[in-house]
Scaffold this active site. Structure first.
Site, PDB file in Angstrom:
ATOM      1  CD  GLU A   1      -9.268  -1.734  30.742  1.00 14.56           C
ATOM      2  OE1 GLU A   1      -9.625  -1.600  31.938  1.00 14.56           O
ATOM      3  OE2 GLU A   1      -9.131  -0.774  29.982  1.00 14.56           O
TER       4      GLU A   1
ATOM      5  CB  SER B   1     -33.531  -9.926 -30.007  1.00 16.85           C
ATOM      6  OG  SER B   1     -34.235  -9.045 -30.843  1.00 16.85           O
TER       7      SER B   1
END
Length: 677
Positions: free
Chosen positions: A81, A341
């Site tokens: 680029e 329980s």
């Protein structure tokens, strides 16, 4: 020569003035906001992404600084680029002249002259008020950016804002969506595609235009080979790699916990949790696969923690966050439910610590009235006299309530709070029903309690945010000896058939009405807690903790690797048979009973008897208890004030009947009978 000096001075002056004017023009540039809103990210203990959230406009824009991006990608990006990125001031005059010459020569735009700085300027404000006006604005902003934030700042902005198709912005979002991984390590083929996409992100989207994406990628690879960034063989091999044809979903691990982390610190963009992403993923798959065959409305929750450190390693609030049929959005890891329980180990541990009982102490499991409270066992059967060890392993209700009566419910609640739990109670003082689940707890509460049992009674504050470990300096929940005795009993509970026996200490629980099925257990390192049920609290007929939650518990432990050994007994632990125990520990007596008084029981007829009376009276024999006795048939008096332990009573009518005996101390014994003429 002297005549030229004024002209030269004028040129220099004008040049300096022009330079100053340009500088002033650049310095006066009003820049767009440079702060880039990025997605909120939730990371695991290793930095792996668990979940991310889109920014306000619905875009995925994850933070990505240059130091978190593969150097090969950065080199390829700059080479393709803007190869003079590090030397130009923001605009590349040579590139602009080349582009202009090519356009004039061929009558069309052949190549662009935009630098990365100019592209970043365009991304920041989407300048497009006419081609040349927009380009001029990009140049001005690029020059100003160079002066104010420098090359690295510009590169960071580009990496965060570059488009990668659809609602993807930034290299991190692009890499995750197209390759399923962060951009820290990319192959040449992957890096090349990510360089090519931002130039035309919609026409090159791999999932919609695979051929265009491949062609653009291959052009980047060719350029890299020509520039010497890649050798020819590597570039050719990369060109043979397929391009992705589907967009991957972003990770959504631990969604409930991620939501809680975000809500707790709404201004934080990066949340680091103690979870392990790999373990979390394996367990989420396990929970989904386990619960799916159980019914459409059933949900489940799971917690795994390292009880040595308190770090939560995995937490699941539901099998599927998006499954509305299962109310998957409800976080059941922190929902208040009846624990069934699962508190019994704490009850027995307190009894051991207080010297009320020992694992080999004998205790009664018979029909018993605790004032107006008359509990029964889950299966409706009673085992008579048995060791405390066996009573806990069988999860019998009467012994647990009897020990709670002796300890006091308030003491049980206080120790729960020491463990870090926050019990929720109905209005009024706590009663004996809390022993069997008559209070509200969360799965996290139970994980804390069992972590304390695993750590010798030391409270273990569990936490899930890195760097937020709470202090663990409170009083102990149990003595080390009592905690070890409980663990030793629980490791003897039969595990599911295919699971290792005796390696994991665990307890199951089922709440009243089969609304909640629980299993909680630990080995030498991990504690795992499981809940299964319906988020709306409706019953699940036939759902028991042992049948549904326990197999999932052991499957979860299997995902953790071989169980780590439980610790040996502390030096002060009393390990002895019942006959070798001190006299007060050989048998447990309820408050008000004495060692000389045997518990009340119906010796005849036995529970479950089928009697053919043929018109004869009903013979009754009572053992234990304190006279006088009262005998009831289905609650109706048959005899009162009996001083003798045998009696012949008028028989109730044929059919099923519950015969009850009550002594002077209020203790009760029951037998369910079937009578025929």
């Amino acid at each position: 020569m002297r005549a030229l000096l004024p002209a030269l001075a004028a040129v220099l002056f004008l040049g300096a003035a022009a330079r100053d004017a340009v500088d002033a023009w650049i310095d006066a540039t009003v820049l767009p906001p440079l702060a880039t809103e990025t997605s909120v990210e939730v990371l695991d203990r290793h930095g792996t992404l668990l979940r991310a959230y889109t920014v306000e406009d619905g875009r995925w824009r994850l933070a990505a600084s240059p130091d978190r991006v593969d150097p090969l990608y950065l080199k390829m990006l700059v080479t393709y680029e803007d190869r003079r990125f590090r030397s130009h001031p923001g605009i590349d005059a040579r590139a602009l002249l080349r582009a202009a010459g090519q356009a004039l020569a061929q009558g069309r735009i052949v190549s662009g002259g935009s630098t990365l700085s100019m592209q970043t300027a365009r991304l920041l404000e989407d300048s497009g008020t006419g081609r040349w006006a927009g380009k001029l604005r990009q140049m001005r902003v690029a020059l100003a950016l160079e002066r104010r934030i420098g090359k690295d700042g510009i590169l960071a902005l580009y990496l965060a804002r570059a488009p990668f198709g659809g609602n993807l912005e930034g290299i991190a979002a692009g890499s995750l969506a197209w390759f399923g991984k962060p951009p820290a390590r990319l192959s040449p083929a992957e890096a090349a595609l990510l360089v090519a996409l931002p130039q035309s992100p919609e026409t090159r989207r791999p999932d919609r235009a695979a051929n265009a994406a491949r062609a653009a990628r291959d052009r980047v690879l060719t350029r890299m080979a020509e520039a010497g960034v890649l050798d020819a063989e590597t570039a050719a091999r990369a060109a043979r790699s397929p391009v992705p044809t589907t967009r991957r979903a972003f990770p959504e691990l631990a969604p409930h916990l991620a939501d809680r982390a975000r809500a707790a610190e709404p201004g934080t963009r990066l949340h680091r949790l103690t979870l392990d992403a790999g373990l979390q993923a394996r367990l989420e798959t396990l929970v989904r696969g386990t619960v799916r065959p159980m019914g459409d409305r059933l949900s489940a929750a799971l917690i795994v923690a390292d009880h040595r450190t308190g770090e939560i390693l995995a937490e699941i609030g539901s099998p599927d966050y998006t499954d509305t049929a299962r109310d998957g959005f409800v976080d059941m890891a922190v929902a208040t439910r009846s624990p069934g329980s699962t508190l019994k180990p704490l009850i027995y541990g307190l009894a051991f610590a207080e010297g009320l009982a020992h694992p080999e102490t004998l205790i009664e499991d018979r029909p018993t009235a605790f004032g107006p409270y008359r509990p029964s066992n889950f299966d409706g059967r009673y085992r008579g006299t048995l060791p405390v060890r066996a009573a806990l392993q069988a999860s019998l209700n009467i012994p647990a309530v009897a020990l709670t009566e002796a300890l006091g419910p308030a003491r049980l609640l206080a120790r729960l709070k020491r463990a870090g739990a926050a019990p929720r109670l109905p209005d009024g003082p706590p009663g004996l029903a809390i022993a069997l689940g008559g209070l509200g707890l969360t799965l996290e509460d139970l994980a804390r309690l069992y972590a304390a049992l695993a750590e010798g009674g030391r409270p273990v504050p569990l936490y899930w945010r890195i760097g937020a470990a709470p202090a663990a300096d409170g009083p102990p929940v149990l003595t080390p000896e009592a905690a070890w005795q409980v663990a030793d009993i629980l490791r003897g509970v039969p595990a599911p058939a295919s699971a290792p026996q005796g390696r994991i200490a665990f307890k199951t629980g089922t709440s009243y009405g089969h609304r909640d099925a629980w299993a909680v257990g630990f080995d030498g390192r991990h504690v795992v807690a499981i809940w299964i049920g319906r988020p709306d609290g409706t019953p699940v007929p036939g759902a028991f903790g042992a049948d549904r939650a326990a197999p999932l518990l052991f499957d979860a432990f299997a995902r953790l690797g071989p169980p780590e050994a439980l610790p040996p007994p502390p030096p002060g632990t009393l390990i002895a048979a019942n006959s070798a125990l001190p006299a007060p520990l050989r048998r447990f007596f309820r408050p008000g009973e004495s060692p000389g008084t045997d518990p009340l029981r119906l010796a005849f007829p036995p529970d479950g008897a089928d009697l053919a009376l043929d018109g004869a009276p009903l013979a009754v024999k009572i053992e234990g208890g304190t006279p006088p006795f009262t005998l009831l048939a289905d609650g109706r008096p048959l005899a009162t004030g009996l001083r003798h332990r045998t009696a012949a009573l008028p028989a109730p009518g044929p059919g099923f009947v519950t015969l009850s005996a009550i002594d002077a101390a209020g203790h009760a014994a029951r037998a369910r009978l079937h009578l025929t003429d």
